[in-house]
Design an enzyme around this catalytic site. Sequence first.
Site, mmCIF file in Angstrom:
data_model
loop_
_atom_site.group_PDB
_atom_site.id
_atom_site.type_symbol
_atom_site.label_atom_id
_atom_site.label_comp_id
_atom_site.label_asym_id
_atom_site.label_seq_id
_atom_site.Cartn_x
_atom_site.Cartn_y
_atom_site.Cartn_z
ATOM 1 N N GLU A 1 30.581 14.454 68.219
ATOM 2 C CA GLU A 1 29.735 15.364 67.466
ATOM 3 C C GLU A 1 28.305 15.144 67.888
ATOM 4 O O GLU A 1 27.962 14.160 68.524
ATOM 5 C CB GLU A 1 29.952 15.131 65.977
ATOM 6 C CG GLU A 1 31.408 15.381 65.632
ATOM 7 C CD GLU A 1 31.640 15.643 64.169
ATOM 8 O OE1 GLU A 1 30.665 15.909 63.456
ATOM 9 O OE2 GLU A 1 32.794 15.592 63.769
ATOM 10 N N GLY A 2 27.467 16.032 67.535
ATOM 11 C CA GLY A 2 26.120 16.084 68.058
ATOM 12 C C GLY A 2 25.333 14.808 68.077
ATOM 13 O O GLY A 2 24.813 14.378 67.044
ATOM 14 N N THR A 3 25.193 14.227 69.226
ATOM 15 C CA THR A 3 24.459 12.968 69.395
ATOM 16 C C THR A 3 24.532 12.542 70.843
ATOM 17 O O THR A 3 25.455 12.932 71.552
ATOM 18 C CB THR A 3 25.132 11.862 68.556
ATOM 19 O OG1 THR A 3 24.604 11.888 67.251
ATOM 20 C CG2 THR A 3 24.900 10.475 69.100
ATOM 21 N N THR A 4 23.574 11.740 71.269
ATOM 22 C CA THR A 4 23.785 10.968 72.493
ATOM 23 C C THR A 4 23.427 9.519 72.226
ATOM 24 O O THR A 4 22.330 9.222 71.742
ATOM 25 C CB THR A 4 22.920 11.491 73.656
ATOM 26 O OG1 THR A 4 23.260 12.854 73.882
ATOM 27 C CG2 THR A 4 23.198 10.697 74.929
ATOM 28 N N SER B 1 28.046 13.912 71.969
ATOM 29 C CA SER B 1 28.253 15.160 72.711
ATOM 30 C C SER B 1 27.440 15.247 73.998
ATOM 31 O O SER B 1 27.808 15.932 74.934
ATOM 32 C CB SER B 1 27.908 16.347 71.813
ATOM 33 O OG SER B 1 26.576 16.205 71.362
#
Lengths: 256, 257
Positions: free
Chosen positions: B33-36, B171
Amino acid sequence: MLDEPYRWVEAIRNRREYIEDQLQTASPVVGASYDGGIVLLTTSPGSRKLFEVYNQVAFAAIGHPADIEKLRKAVIDIAHVEAFNLSASDVQLQRLVNSGIGPLMKTAFDEIFRSPFIARVLVAELDPSSNERFYTIDADGSFSGRADGALIAGSAQAAEAIAAIQRRQRQQAPDPPPLNEAVKQLLEAWATGRLQDARDEVVEGAFSDEEIATCIRDTVGEQTLEISMLDRSLPTKTKFRRATAEELESAVSDYR
Amino acid sequence: MEQVDFLDLIRSKNHEGRSQLQVPSTSHIETTEGTTILALRYKGGVMVAGDRRATMGNVVVYDRADKVLAVDDSSVLALAGSPANAYEIARTLEISFQHHRRSQLHEMSLDGKLRTLSRLLRENIPMALQGIGAVIPIFATFDNQSEASKIYFYDVLGAQFESVDFCTTGSGSPTIRGALYYHNRWGGQPTPEMEEPEAIGLTLRMLETAAEYDTATGGHKPTTDVFPQVLCVTQTGVSTISESELESHYQNHLRQQ
């Protein structure tokens, strides 16, 4: 036989006497504020008596090692469940004592078919508003709180003698002293309690400096001196630390 | 033998916070899910970094999320996935380590710490399978026994692997995983030989690259002065690179070239 009130009272009295008897020879634990936090001091034949409970809470006890361990674990559990349910800042000594250790020890003491905790407990807290707080809890679960220092001892006369000398120390220097001075005062208070165990009557100033120094020298040769701090200057969340070897050595070097 | 484990303790008292919601399972697991998140080995230890953006679908919910958390004096947990479950796992882990250290009078072993995190992820499987609560963390710690900083990454079911030079999650990770491989193989000085300032520079460039290609990863916005988080795990413990240091690294490593 225990359905009669008189028998119950008698049983309670017996166990109180039994506990007093068991704790009689315990080495006292003394605690006080110093300019950087709280310091606790005791001696033991080997097993530890001063522990960390939570970031800003320390625990000390005298008595049966297995009972000390049970109480220590119980209060650590309560503190961490509280931290899990709410937050670290909701772990407060007053609650740990009032609704934790106090009732736990009282229940065990009152239920005469169970064994009581053969222990006296001293807990201390550095609270966020820069105040210190000490509580002592007796084997029957009764507790009392103080702000500037505390003690637990095996016998009533030792407790009385230590309380007297701690009062005097505070009158002479009302502000919290530096750590090394606080340790020196605690060591003196501790030795007074130890010497008092051999006598019945408490007379203030009854022991000479020489007697106190001899008591300290003899004990630290045979037993382990234990000193722990709740040290405000620590950068970590937990403020508890045990004295370093150098600090322990400098505490007793005058008496060697 | 008395109960010693914090996870058992909260379960026995019915304090466990996570409910295992029951809805029909989705056909696929939303693993990233949205992150690095990026962890790499450098000369002094291990560096863990993460962007600050939190998203819900294509909506940016928050641009100051902390996804890299110190869970004790020598360990860092970096989180990708459902924030509610991720933060709960981080909190439970932190209190478990503290509880163990205080009740057992010694630090939990490295294997014990890895196992505890694995257990928490395994308990989260029902939520992950329902497509709403997957958590894929990276765990970095200093191992006193081997006297080395170590990086571990997990899959959604709780399997744990030790990373050699670097690992990524979230992501934005596919973009920079290849870039890091290229860098270490052909691109000059490999990350394990880098000093801290160079490693920070590379880390910031990687996060900026991820932000370029992944909408769910937030890059540095000069207008708000929000920087990524960069934490270092070394022999002396966990340290956080301050925003002022990050600012100068941005000047040195990103802007002029």
